[in-house]
Design an enzyme around this catalytic site. Structure first.
Site, mmCIF file in Angstrom:
data_model
loop_
_atom_site.group_PDB
_atom_site.id
_atom_site.type_symbol
_atom_site.label_atom_id
_atom_site.label_comp_id
_atom_site.label_asym_id
_atom_site.label_seq_id
_atom_site.Cartn_x
_atom_site.Cartn_y
_atom_site.Cartn_z
ATOM 1 N N GLU A 1 4.318 -14.832 -13.348
ATOM 2 C CA GLU A 1 3.939 -13.644 -12.600
ATOM 3 C C GLU A 1 3.058 -12.717 -13.872
ATOM 4 O O GLU A 1 2.479 -12.395 -13.368
ATOM 5 C CB GLU A 1 5.385 -13.079 -12.151
ATOM 6 C CG GLU A 1 6.224 -11.984 -12.752
ATOM 7 C CD GLU A 1 7.009 -11.363 -11.966
ATOM 8 O OE1 GLU A 1 8.457 -10.698 -12.367
ATOM 9 O OE2 GLU A 1 6.580 -10.569 -10.670
ATOM 10 N N LYS B 1 4.602 -3.072 -7.254
ATOM 11 C CA LYS B 1 6.306 -3.259 -7.388
ATOM 12 C C LYS B 1 6.833 -3.237 -6.825
ATOM 13 O O LYS B 1 8.301 -3.871 -5.965
ATOM 14 C CB LYS B 1 5.908 -1.769 -8.128
ATOM 15 C CG LYS B 1 7.367 -1.653 -8.629
ATOM 16 C CD LYS B 1 7.673 -2.409 -9.988
ATOM 17 C CE LYS B 1 9.368 -2.813 -10.134
ATOM 18 N NZ LYS B 1 10.158 -3.660 -10.860
ATOM 19 N N ARG C 1 2.971 0.620 -5.477
ATOM 20 C CA ARG C 1 2.594 -0.399 -4.247
ATOM 21 C C ARG C 1 1.655 -1.234 -4.227
ATOM 22 O O ARG C 1 1.277 -1.831 -3.305
ATOM 23 C CB ARG C 1 2.602 0.567 -3.066
ATOM 24 C CG ARG C 1 4.039 1.506 -2.941
ATOM 25 C CD ARG C 1 3.538 2.234 -1.979
ATOM 26 N NE ARG C 1 5.437 2.684 -1.289
ATOM 27 C CZ ARG C 1 5.582 2.433 0.020
ATOM 28 N NH1 ARG C 1 5.181 1.290 0.570
ATOM 29 N NH2 ARG C 1 7.225 2.604 -0.301
ATOM 30 N N GLU D 1 14.338 -17.335 -12.820
ATOM 31 C CA GLU D 1 14.035 -16.022 -13.419
ATOM 32 C C GLU D 1 13.515 -16.597 -14.539
ATOM 33 O O GLU D 1 11.856 -14.937 -14.814
ATOM 34 C CB GLU D 1 14.863 -15.383 -13.469
ATOM 35 C CG GLU D 1 14.941 -13.133 -14.117
ATOM 36 C CD GLU D 1 14.321 -13.247 -13.129
ATOM 37 O OE1 GLU D 1 14.075 -13.317 -12.399
ATOM 38 O OE2 GLU D 1 13.778 -11.799 -13.525
ATOM 39 N N HIS E 1 16.396 -36.072 -11.374
ATOM 40 C CA HIS E 1 16.082 -36.444 -10.131
ATOM 41 C C HIS E 1 14.317 -36.694 -9.824
ATOM 42 O O HIS E 1 14.662 -36.436 -8.338
ATOM 43 C CB HIS E 1 17.422 -35.794 -8.781
ATOM 44 C CG HIS E 1 19.035 -36.259 -9.527
ATOM 45 N ND1 HIS E 1 19.336 -37.551 -8.990
ATOM 46 C CD2 HIS E 1 19.636 -35.541 -10.157
ATOM 47 C CE1 HIS E 1 19.970 -37.457 -9.340
ATOM 48 N NE2 HIS E 1 20.235 -36.302 -9.536
ATOM 49 N N LYS F 1 9.446 -14.752 -14.237
ATOM 50 C CA LYS F 1 8.927 -13.621 -14.852
ATOM 51 C C LYS F 1 7.472 -14.370 -15.627
ATOM 52 O O LYS F 1 6.872 -13.605 -15.889
ATOM 53 C CB LYS F 1 9.707 -13.098 -15.864
ATOM 54 C CG LYS F 1 9.960 -11.888 -16.693
ATOM 55 C CD LYS F 1 10.994 -11.673 -15.687
ATOM 56 C CE LYS F 1 9.990 -11.352 -13.930
ATOM 57 N NZ LYS F 1 11.500 -10.838 -13.164
ATOM 58 N N CYS G 1 0.572 -0.873 -0.106
ATOM 59 C CA CYS G 1 0.236 0.214 0.495
ATOM 60 C C CYS G 1 0.774 1.641 -0.294
ATOM 61 O O CYS G 1 1.860 1.618 0.332
ATOM 62 C CB CYS G 1 -0.586 0.344 1.138
ATOM 63 S SG CYS G 1 -2.029 -1.423 1.530
ATOM 64 N N TRP H 1 -2.544 -2.356 -1.147
ATOM 65 C CA TRP H 1 -2.483 -4.206 -1.618
ATOM 66 C C TRP H 1 -3.350 -5.232 -0.517
ATOM 67 O O TRP H 1 -2.101 -5.088 0.395
ATOM 68 C CB TRP H 1 -1.065 -4.681 -2.040
ATOM 69 C CG TRP H 1 -0.773 -6.132 -2.720
ATOM 70 C CD1 TRP H 1 -0.819 -5.839 -3.920
ATOM 71 C CD2 TRP H 1 0.035 -7.119 -1.508
ATOM 72 N NE1 TRP H 1 -0.181 -7.113 -3.732
ATOM 73 C CE2 TRP H 1 -0.422 -7.931 -3.070
ATOM 74 C CE3 TRP H 1 -0.057 -6.953 -0.719
ATOM 75 C CZ2 TRP H 1 0.215 -9.380 -1.767
ATOM 76 C CZ3 TRP H 1 0.610 -7.910 0.290
ATOM 77 C CH2 TRP H 1 0.713 -9.201 -1.101
ATOM 78 N N ASN I 1 -0.321 1.789 5.826
ATOM 79 C CA ASN I 1 0.524 0.819 4.965
ATOM 80 C C ASN I 1 1.397 -0.046 6.535
ATOM 81 O O ASN I 1 2.150 0.194 6.709
ATOM 82 C CB ASN I 1 1.537 1.683 4.102
ATOM 83 C CG ASN I 1 2.670 0.459 3.986
ATOM 84 O OD1 ASN I 1 2.303 -0.771 3.708
ATOM 85 N ND2 ASN I 1 3.495 1.102 3.589
ATOM 86 N N GLY I 2 0.807 -1.198 5.681
ATOM 87 C CA GLY I 2 1.992 -2.467 6.770
ATOM 88 C C GLY I 2 0.829 -3.573 7.502
ATOM 89 O O GLY I 2 -0.230 -3.394 6.846
HETATM 90 C C1 F6R Z 1 9.487 -9.954 -10.331
HETATM 91 C C2 F6R Z 1 9.994 -8.781 -9.344
HETATM 92 C C3 F6R Z 1 10.828 -9.331 -7.507
HETATM 93 C C4 F6R Z 1 11.195 -7.988 -6.562
HETATM 94 C C5 F6R Z 1 11.314 -8.732 -5.065
HETATM 95 C C6 F6R Z 1 11.886 -7.612 -4.867
HETATM 96 O O1 F6R Z 1 9.643 -9.229 -10.868
HETATM 97 O O2 F6R Z 1 10.492 -7.826 -9.121
HETATM 98 O O3 F6R Z 1 10.386 -10.504 -7.620
HETATM 99 O O4 F6R Z 1 12.581 -8.695 -7.662
HETATM 100 O O5 F6R Z 1 9.533 -8.802 -5.158
HETATM 101 O O6 F6R Z 1 11.377 -6.668 -5.083
HETATM 102 P P1 F6R Z 1 12.772 -5.440 -4.482
HETATM 103 O O7 F6R Z 1 14.474 -5.781 -5.730
HETATM 104 O O8 F6R Z 1 12.605 -3.566 -4.681
HETATM 105 O O9 F6R Z 1 13.644 -6.093 -3.265
#
Ligand code: F6R
Length: 607
Positions: free
Chosen positions: A486, A602, A27, A479, A502, A483, A2, A74, A98-99
């Site tokens: 998500e 984000k 957020r 990764e 395995h 990607k 948030c 969020w 927020n929290g």
């Molecule tokens: C995936 C992604 C997340 C962030 C993770 C850490 O695409 O963006 O997995 O990498 O939430 O976020 P930061 O880098 O802001 O600590």
């Protein structure tokens, strides 16, 4: 997560609140709301979904008032709904949060026992209801807010607004960041300085446990013990222009395309003036004294750490432990003398990473961070913060921040290797020449978009997808799978190629595409053997390799995508691009919300 904002302004507050919320939408974006005090009365507007829905509501039903608070959500407790959207109001008080209030169940029981009714499923409502209760007991607004704060456990940033108080906001921070903005006869509060950038560049950051009483002309901050605290006022340089898509359909596609430029800038930033060596910004770091490196992060940043482990160990001979922040912080691992802790975070606000950093304070010899947001909590709380210079990343799925993290981590590993005598000056200099040429090679890689988009259209039909890689390609496989899941919502898993037999090989059949990341390096033959094992079980292999790799290993593959040849040390930075493009085009083919995928945000500022 948030984002929260508060305005004591000299003009109408709602446009300022909405603009600030736009900047905080990274957020969370499942609902949004604002409250103002106008002619002594609190009013609220809230809407489910993206901020644009709140803006629409305000067009049809404006909210006057020069003092207000706002929130973009969020969801943690309670589904996204208008009732659960903030601000939460209980009689004469409105609250944005927020929290997570961890003791909200006990508080709810206490309030319920006092006959108080709840209308939401949120933890935040308890904050509003407690404050209302203290107001009704005769406490003034500031005291009522402070008494409430003393009852709360957990992590929070809060702002309170009161009926009849057009020149007052009470704000508090514990575990979630909060910045106060100073205007000319105006005062602001927000989850970060970026949100406040259009209103002011003079910022005071609250510290852990601080509470603040804001009026248009005064700011009083008290620490956790209730003593007056002096917190520095800083001038912050933040670009007030909102970033646009520069002709791309999505921010993610723009950010993928920006990588040659931003990586070039990151490389230049860490090169010595004559370009032949590495010059680290800030305080001199003595890599010869490091016995062990502990790297901690979440998500994509964690995969950047896993990649860097290979570099620090193989190039510089430093033993490295890599951990997921949420596990590290509660496992409370012993930190031996000679250990340097390194935290990687795009946002610099990730709650678990920040908590892990705080755990290492006073235990590790030094606390380093690799961050994109220089004013973030993680950057501010590190002994040395290395910027990655990726620029603002808007797409929720991290792309350019990942490759800039890799670039900076590689340069740190090379500096460590040279300082420790594990590599000669000439060996380092040869790799630096290749790093300087990397933007050109990345541009060539972006030219492979068409075959990747074609492959992605087929991947979009799959229910499960596997990613395989060995060595430096293993973290990249992880990764690539992250990607893809998500943003396309397709289930994807990654394995170290050698691990497949395995167990996971049982998943392989003709319906499961397998993406194999295999440049022609010293592990190529082993990767190809694992790929053969997949094809022998009717698995459909999408091989991503280079010309030499294709010549040797592409027979029988469902599809092969050719990338430029690259020094194996640099290969993760290059191979990140096809992994991102595959995910992007699969999501586009599925018609998902690429930049703001469901359930995500984000910046993850809750545990
Ligand atoms: C995936 C992604 C997340 C962030 C993770 C850490 O695409 O963006 O997995 O990498 O939430 O976020 P930061 O880098 O802001 O600590």
């Amino acid at each position: 997560m948030c984002g929260i904002v508060g305005v004591l302004g000299s003009h109408e507050a709602s446009p300022l609140l909405v603009e600030a919320l736009k900047r905080l939408e990274y957020r969370g974006y499942d609902s949004a709301g604002i409250a103002t005090v106008h002619e002594g009365k609190l009013g609220r507007r809230r809407a489910v979904g993206k901020l644009v829905n709140l803006s629409d509501t305000l067009v049809h039903n404006p909210l006057p008032g020069k003092s207000g608070i706002g929130h973009t959500r969020w969801a943690t407790h309670g589904a996204p709904s208008v009732d659960n959207a903030h601000p939460h109001q209980a009689g004469p008080v409105a609250v944005v949060h927020n929290g997570i209030i961890e003791n909200f169940r006990e508080l709810r029981e206490e309030l319920a026992a006092a006959g108080i009714k709840f209308v939401t499923e949120t933890d935040t409502e308890t904050v509003a209801l407690l404050t209302q209760m203290y107001l009704e007991q005769g406490q003034d607004p500031v005291t009522a807010a402070r008494t409430t704060l003393s009852r709360l456990d957990g992590a929070f940033a809060l702002a309170f607004l009161f009926d009849g108080e057009e020149d007052l906001i009470v704000a508090a921070r514990k575990g979630s960041p909060l910045a106060i903005g100073h205007g000319d006869g105006e005062m602001f509060v927000g989850s970060d300085a970026i949100a406040l950038a259009p209103m002011t560049d003079e910022i005071t950051y609250l510290e852990e446990g601080d509470s603040a009483v804001l009026t248009r002309t005064s700011l009083e901050i008290r620490n956790e013990s209730g003593e007056i605290a002096n917190r520095e006022k800083r001038k912050i340089q933040i670009d007030t222009a909102r970033v646009d898509k520069a002709g791309h359909k999505h921010f993610m596609s723009k950010e993928i395309a920006e990588q040659p430029t931003v990586i070039g800038e990151a490389v230049r930033h860490y090169l010595s003036t004559d370009g032949s060596g590495i010059q680290l910004p800030g305080e001199e770091l003595d890599f010869t004294k490091i016995d062990r490196l502990t790297m901690v992060a979440c998500g994509t940043a964690f995969y950047a750490c896993l990649t860097a482990k290979y570099w620090f160990e193989q190039l510089a001979g430093i033993p490295v432990e890599v951990d997921i922040a949420s596990e590290f912080r509660y496992r409370e691992p012993p930190i031996s003398k000679g250990t340097v802790a390194l935290f990687v975070s795009q946002s610099g606000e990730t709650a678990d990473t920040l908590a892990a950093l705080r755990y290492c304070e006073g235990k590790a010899d030094k606390i380093l961070s690799v961050v994109n947001v220089p004013e973030s909590s993680i950057a501010r709380e590190s002994d040395v913060a290395f910027p990655i210079l990726a620029g603002t990343e808007i797409g929720v799925a991290s792309t350019k921040a990942f490759t800039c993290q890799l670039t900076v981590l590689l340069m740190l590993a090379l500096k460590a290797a040279q300082d420790r005598g594990a590599m000669t000056e000439e060996e380092v200099s040869n790799l630096l020449i290749k790093l300087r040429a990397l933007p050109g090679t990345l541009n060539e890689t972006l030219d492979c978009e068409a075959p990747l988009a074609e492959a992605a259209r087929k991947l979009a039909e799959a229910r499960d997808i596997l990613f395989l890689g060995r060595g430096l390609m293993y973290p990249l496989a992880l990764e690539g799978a992250l990607k893809l899941k998500e943003i396309s919502y397709i289930h994807a898993e990654a394995y170290a190629s050698g691990e497949l037999k395995h167990g996971p090989i049982a998943l392989i059949d003709k319906h499961v595409p397998v993406v194999v990341l295999a440049p022609k390096d010293n592990l190529f033959d082993k990767s190809i053997s694992n790929m053969q094992e997949v094809m022998a079980r009717n698995g459909k292999v999408l091989l991503i390799t280079d010309k030499a790799g294709a010549a040797e290993g592409s027979e029988g593959a469902w599809q092969t995508v050719l990338l430029p040849e690259i020094d194996p040390v640099l290969s993760p930075i290059l191979y990140a691009l096809p992994a991102q493009l595959l995910a992007y085009h699969t999501a586009v083919a599925k018609g998902t919300d690429v930049d703001q995928p469901r359930n995500l945000a984000k910046s993850v500022t809750v545990e």
